[in-house]
Design a protein around this motif. Structure first.
Motif, PDB file in Angstrom:
ATOM      1  N   MET A  65      23.298  29.712 -37.411  1.00 19.24           N
ATOM      2  CA  MET A  65      23.091  29.798 -35.962  1.00 19.24           C
ATOM      3  C   MET A  65      24.200  30.619 -35.334  1.00 19.24           C
ATOM      4  N   ILE A  66      23.850  31.285 -34.239  1.00 17.22           N
ATOM      5  CA  ILE A  66      24.824  32.138 -33.571  1.00 17.22           C
ATOM      6  C   ILE A  66      25.113  31.640 -32.158  1.00 17.22           C
ATOM      7  N   ALA A  67      26.250  32.077 -31.648  1.00 16.88           N
ATOM      8  CA  ALA A  67      26.605  31.922 -30.248  1.00 16.88           C
ATOM      9  C   ALA A  67      26.910  33.310 -29.712  1.00 16.88           C
ATOM     10  N   CYS A  68      26.693  33.508 -28.419  1.00 13.49           N
ATOM     11  CA  CYS A  68      26.994  34.809 -27.808  1.00 13.49           C
ATOM     12  C   CYS A  68      27.316  34.585 -26.337  1.00 13.49           C
ATOM     13  N   THR A  69      28.450  35.134 -25.911  1.00 13.39           N
ATOM     14  CA  THR A  69      28.904  34.976 -24.531  1.00 13.39           C
ATOM     15  C   THR A  69      28.924  36.312 -23.793  1.00 13.39           C
ATOM     16  N   ARG A  70      28.111  37.243 -24.229  1.00 10.69           N
ATOM     17  CA  ARG A  70      28.071  38.605 -23.680  1.00 10.69           C
ATOM     18  C   ARG A  70      28.097  38.622 -22.151  1.00 10.69           C
ATOM     19  N   MET A  71      27.372  37.724 -21.498  1.00  8.71           N
ATOM     20  CA  MET A  71      27.266  37.755 -20.051  1.00  8.71           C
ATOM     21  C   MET A  71      28.614  37.561 -19.372  1.00  8.71           C
ATOM     22  N   TYR A  72      29.516  36.815 -20.020  1.00  8.99           N
ATOM     23  CA  TYR A  72      30.801  36.507 -19.402  1.00  8.99           C
ATOM     24  C   TYR A  72      31.985  36.949 -20.254  1.00  8.99           C
ATOM     25  N   ASP A  73      31.792  37.961 -21.077  1.00  8.67           N
ATOM     26  CA  ASP A  73      32.906  38.583 -21.797  1.00  8.67           C
ATOM     27  C   ASP A  73      33.534  39.636 -20.885  1.00  8.67           C
ATOM     28  N   VAL A  74      34.192  39.171 -19.857  1.00  8.92           N
ATOM     29  CA  VAL A  74      34.679  40.049 -18.795  1.00  8.92           C
ATOM     30  C   VAL A  74      35.720  41.041 -19.303  1.00  8.92           C
ATOM     31  N   THR A  75      36.593  40.584 -20.175  1.00  5.36           N
ATOM     32  CA  THR A  75      37.611  41.426 -20.810  1.00  5.36           C
ATOM     33  C   THR A  75      37.694  41.028 -22.275  1.00  5.36           C
ATOM     34  N   PRO A  76      38.340  41.829 -23.124  1.00  3.33           N
ATOM     35  CA  PRO A  76      38.527  41.412 -24.519  1.00  3.33           C
ATOM     36  C   PRO A  76      39.268  40.078 -24.641  1.00  3.33           C
ATOM     37  N   THR A  77      40.217  39.827 -23.746  1.00  3.71           N
ATOM     38  CA  THR A  77      40.930  38.544 -23.766  1.00  3.71           C
ATOM     39  C   THR A  77      39.978  37.398 -23.484  1.00  3.71           C
ATOM     40  N   VAL A  78      39.124  37.561 -22.496  1.00  3.98           N
ATOM     41  CA  VAL A  78      38.153  36.518 -22.161  1.00  3.98           C
ATOM     42  C   VAL A  78      37.188  36.289 -23.327  1.00  3.98           C
ATOM     43  N   ALA A  79      36.726  37.377 -23.943  1.00  2.94           N
ATOM     44  CA  ALA A  79      35.842  37.241 -25.102  1.00  2.94           C
ATOM     45  C   ALA A  79      36.521  36.435 -26.210  1.00  2.94           C
TER      46      ALA A  79
END
Length: 267
Positions: free
Chosen positions: A1-15
């Motif tokens: 299973m995967i997770a993805c936070t693309r919508m709120y990866d505001v900066t590389p630090t946040v990602a």
């Protein structure tokens, strides 16, 4: 299973913060998730159609449109004085150096929007503007879209291509914390009513018991002293379970209102 936070990866630090948080929470749930990158402009619909989603952010409006819809894991609860619980708004932003201080000041100029399937970047600002429009008549001389992402939306303002643009309030909060030099160049001239925030979803194919375990783990994150600093850096008080998907019905109500008034796009 995967997770993805693309919508709120505001900066590389946040990602990176999202990756660490989800890795820890899913391990505690006993169902580790692989956090994957899915950068724009890759279409989100293709991501949401996958059968191996364990915790992936999805906007409430496309969530509402899907039948049968995906399973709900949990939703973030931002630290925001204007919203309570798992809710957010749209900040209508202009260049801080511009002469605009009210929404009405921008009428006759250029407005940008993100995507015709977005609640924060299209549906919510359209509804706010609808009350100013007479018989669906445009308020702006130019309507620019789709720009796809909140980052592109704010860039359109800072580069002088648009006079005003919508910005997801939670995305904006993360920007203020982790990229203040950009946030300081923006001014909010209006804010929409709060609506249910994008949620973490799982595919229909995933065992509901796994989804339940993941949901409980996200809900319990705020009580974990190890996870609390990560939540703080992500501008969150925690996560909430969403027992009733019908709360996202407001997205369709706003869409129907705008279409009935002959106001199909923010313009």
């Amino acid at each position: 299973m995967i997770a993805c936070t693309r919508m709120y990866d505001v900066t590389p630090t946040v990602a990176g913060l999202w990756r660490e948080l989800i890795t820890r929470i899913s391990a505690q749930a006993g169902h580790p998730l692989e956090v994957v990158d899915y950068p724009a402009p890759a279409p989100l619909d293709e991501l949401w159609n996958r059968a191996d989603l364990g915790a992936v952010f999805m906007c409430g409006w496309p969530f509402r449109k899907r039948s049968p819809g995906p399973q709900i894991v949990a939703a973030p609860v931002p630290v925001d004085r204007d919203c309570s619980g798992p809710s957010y708004c749209t900040d209508m932003v202009v260049d801080a150096a511009s002469p605009y201080h009210r929404l009405e000041d921008t009428f006759g100029g250029r407005i940008a929007w993100t995507d015709a399937g977005s609640q924060s970047g299209f549906n919510a600002p359209r509804r706010m503007l609808l009350k100013f429009s007479r018989d669906g008549a445009p308020l702006y001389r130019e309507s620019l879209g789709p720009l796809v992402t909140p980052r592109a939306s704010l860039r359109s303002v800072l580069e002088g291509k648009a006079d005003i643009a919508p910005l997801d309030s939670y995305f904006h909060a993360l920007l203020r914390r982790h990229e203040p030099e950009t946030a300081q160049r923006l001014r909010i001239v209006a804010r929409t009513e709060p609506t249910p925030i994008p949620l973490l979803i799982a595919s229909r194919e995933i065992d509901p018991k796994i989804v339940e375990a993941l949901g409980r783990a996200f809900e319990n994150a705020a009580a974990d002293p190890v996870l609390r600093p990560l939540l703080e850096d992500l501008c969150l008080s925690g996560f909430a379970r969403i027992p009733d998907p019908e709360r996202y019905g407001i997205t369709e109500e706003w869409d129907r209102e705008a279409l009935a008034a002959g106001y199909p796009v923010p313009s």
